[in-house]
Design a protein around this motif. Sequence first.
Motif, mmCIF file in Angstrom:
data_model
loop_
_atom_site.group_PDB
_atom_site.id
_atom_site.type_symbol
_atom_site.label_atom_id
_atom_site.label_comp_id
_atom_site.label_asym_id
_atom_site.label_seq_id
_atom_site.Cartn_x
_atom_site.Cartn_y
_atom_site.Cartn_z
ATOM 1 N N SER A 12 0.855 -1.188 0.000
ATOM 2 C CA SER A 12 0.000 0.000 0.000
ATOM 3 C C SER A 12 0.890 1.237 0.000
ATOM 4 O O SER A 12 2.098 1.157 0.223
ATOM 5 C CB SER A 12 -0.898 0.005 1.237
ATOM 6 N N LEU A 13 0.287 2.401 -0.252
ATOM 7 C CA LEU A 13 1.047 3.641 -0.191
ATOM 8 C C LEU A 13 1.478 3.908 1.247
ATOM 9 O O LEU A 13 0.750 3.629 2.188
ATOM 10 C CB LEU A 13 0.193 4.816 -0.689
ATOM 11 N N CYS A 14 2.686 4.464 1.402
ATOM 12 C CA CYS A 14 3.128 4.823 2.747
ATOM 13 C C CYS A 14 2.393 6.092 3.206
ATOM 14 O O CYS A 14 1.878 6.850 2.381
ATOM 15 C CB CYS A 14 4.639 5.017 2.798
ATOM 16 N N LYS A 15 2.365 6.331 4.489
ATOM 17 C CA LYS A 15 1.559 7.418 5.042
ATOM 18 C C LYS A 15 2.076 8.797 4.655
ATOM 19 O O LYS A 15 1.320 9.775 4.695
ATOM 20 C CB LYS A 15 1.474 7.295 6.563
ATOM 21 N N SER A 16 3.335 8.907 4.289
ATOM 22 C CA SER A 16 3.875 10.212 3.896
ATOM 23 C C SER A 16 4.000 10.354 2.392
ATOM 24 O O SER A 16 4.613 11.300 1.900
ATOM 25 C CB SER A 16 5.246 10.433 4.555
ATOM 26 N N ALA B 69 -0.635 10.049 -1.848
ATOM 27 C CA ALA B 69 -1.759 9.851 -0.932
ATOM 28 C C ALA B 69 -2.548 11.135 -0.717
ATOM 29 O O ALA B 69 -3.723 11.106 -0.383
ATOM 30 C CB ALA B 69 -1.261 9.319 0.407
ATOM 31 N N PHE B 70 -1.896 12.272 -0.924
ATOM 32 C CA PHE B 70 -2.556 13.543 -0.665
ATOM 33 C C PHE B 70 -3.355 14.034 -1.871
ATOM 34 O O PHE B 70 -4.076 15.005 -1.786
ATOM 35 C CB PHE B 70 -1.526 14.593 -0.248
ATOM 36 N N SER B 71 -3.194 13.344 -2.987
ATOM 37 C CA SER B 71 -3.969 13.719 -4.161
ATOM 38 C C SER B 71 -5.078 12.709 -4.448
ATOM 39 O O SER B 71 -5.803 12.827 -5.420
ATOM 40 C CB SER B 71 -3.047 13.834 -5.387
ATOM 41 N N ARG B 72 -5.172 11.687 -3.594
ATOM 42 C CA ARG B 72 -6.198 10.663 -3.766
ATOM 43 C C ARG B 72 -7.041 10.593 -2.499
ATOM 44 O O ARG B 72 -6.559 10.179 -1.452
ATOM 45 C CB ARG B 72 -5.561 9.296 -4.021
ATOM 46 N N LYS B 73 -8.262 10.979 -2.571
ATOM 47 C CA LYS B 73 -9.144 10.974 -1.408
ATOM 48 C C LYS B 73 -10.252 9.952 -1.604
ATOM 49 O O LYS B 73 -10.723 9.743 -2.716
ATOM 50 C CB LYS B 73 -9.750 12.360 -1.190
ATOM 51 N N ASN B 74 -10.630 9.331 -0.509
ATOM 52 C CA ASN B 74 -11.730 8.378 -0.622
ATOM 53 C C ASN B 74 -13.067 9.121 -0.607
ATOM 54 O O ASN B 74 -13.126 10.343 -0.549
ATOM 55 C CB ASN B 74 -11.643 7.315 0.484
#
Length: 246
Positions: A226-230, A234-239
């Motif tokens: 999975s993507l790491c938290k940093s 991850a900041f451009s993909r929102k659920n």
Amino acid sequence: MSDLSGIFRGPLAEFRHVFAGEGDLRPMVDGKSILAPEFLESLLSQYASVYPKPDTVAVATQWSKWHFSLLLPPVVAALLVAQHELPVDLSDTAIVLSDDGRVEAFRLSGRGRDITAGDVSDSLKRLIDGHLAPLIACLAAVTKAPEKVLWSNAGNVLESVLKECGTWLAPDHSGLANANRLLTRRVHTDGTRNFLFEPVRYVKHGNELIRRRKICCLRYRLPSLSLCKSCPLAFSRKNSTGDIRS
């Protein structure tokens, strides 16, 4: 290797396992062996077997993250907390390897030397020139992994280590200030480019400051991870609830 128990005590005791003592009977190779392309390729091939669908570049970056996560915490903590520089130049360091091709421990050529807070910048530059730079250059040449990604992996670990050291040291500790300065300048004092410049940023999300890597480590190219938290991705993909993915 001289006894390091006097250095790795108190909050640093957890790092003792990183260094192999004289009585350690595990097989070892010279650190400079890793800089031999065929040997490094064989290590990465072993490590690739961990992943169901290995991607050569992504495997290299994950291997480097493991290496930096093993090396940098004890070496940098020793510099700042114990005020001691360890001799970790690849040319005179022996390495214990795991069955899957990762570095498991280092055997140092000696105990190193005590330093002052004013020596921290020079000590970090020796760490960069003697270990990080040659390893990153070789990894990039063998796998075509972007050097900026590999340097970002090292910088990400270094920034985390400095944050942790900050919880052990006084806010005005000059050695810590010198180390943190490394991450905020584009060039070293000798005028050469600083590849560890600003590896992470803290961005505001709601009422929180979120730690974000500046450059992705390409972990997403390994489907089993999975993507790491940093991760910047991850900041451009929102659920669907609007929350940032971890």
